[in-house]
Design an enzyme around this catalytic site. Sequence first.
Site, PDB file in Angstrom:
ATOM      1  N   GLU A  30      50.974  40.051  47.381  1.00  0.00           N
ATOM      2  CA  GLU A  30      51.376  39.102  46.336  1.00  0.00           C
ATOM      3  C   GLU A  30      51.053  39.639  44.942  1.00  0.00           C
ATOM      4  OE1 GLU A  30      49.581  35.344  47.031  1.00  0.00           O
ATOM      5  OE2 GLU A  30      50.605  35.007  48.948  1.00  0.00           O
ATOM      6  N   PRO A  79      33.921  52.310  21.823  1.00  0.00           N
ATOM      7  CA  PRO A  79      34.587  51.315  20.959  1.00  0.00           C
ATOM      8  C   PRO A  79      36.105  51.389  20.999  1.00  0.00           C
ATOM      9  CG  PRO A  79      32.775  52.367  19.803  1.00  0.00           C
ATOM     10  CD  PRO A  79      32.957  53.132  21.078  1.00  0.00           C
ATOM     11  N   GLY A 120      40.144  44.174  38.234  1.00  0.00           N
ATOM     12  CA  GLY A 120      39.134  43.798  37.254  1.00  0.00           C
ATOM     13  C   GLY A 120      39.352  42.409  36.695  1.00  0.00           C
TER      14      GLY A 120
END
Length: 227
Positions: free
Chosen positions: A113, A84, A47
């Site tokens: 890596e 939240p 992400g």
Amino acid sequence: MVDYYSGHSKYLFAVDCVVFGYEEGELKLLLYPRAFEPVKGKWSLMGGFVMPQESCEQAACRVLHQTTGLQNIFLEQVATFSNPDREEYTRVISVAHVALIDIRQHNHELVKEMGAEWWPLSNLPELIFDHEDMIREALALLQQKAGYSLVGIELLPDKFTLLQLRKLYEAIYQRKFDAGNFRKKVLSLDALEKLEEKNLTESRKGAFYYRIRYSQSDTETERIVKF
């Protein structure tokens, strides 16, 4: 107008990619140890944050290219995760995407890596935040799409046998299929081209290889097939 916007809270906006691969009869996920705090070192989906000049899809494509070296792969938005409390230290809204790649084609050195690893879907480590929820929703979307199209072929090499295709779909749905019924239903799509070449390891006579008929449109190949 500017005053109206400035009076509202600002949040971080991210993308997370559920990267599916397929190997040795198992559906696998590409995970990496998070490189920064909080929860540094814990297993995570691939992400990153959405840059000011990017759309969510562009950000997801960038993340996938940076982590696998691949471009122009199957990618689809799954859902937005906006609880939240999903991250402890600050508010981060994340849009989850599902990606399907051929494990044999990604940049192995680049993945190494990063410390990333392919984990069997049946034996995942503990994941950060709500990433398990993202995986569940991504798998449900994959199963839904695989029920009316041959999208799962994105996980296979360009040529494959019907046995290899059936084993893939068994991994996606996590259940067994009758070989004869599966063959009949898949061939009824008229979306596969039979090749002259055979895989000689599956039986004494060998099994013919197939490939997708790329000349057909998505509409022609996406017919309802209830496996």
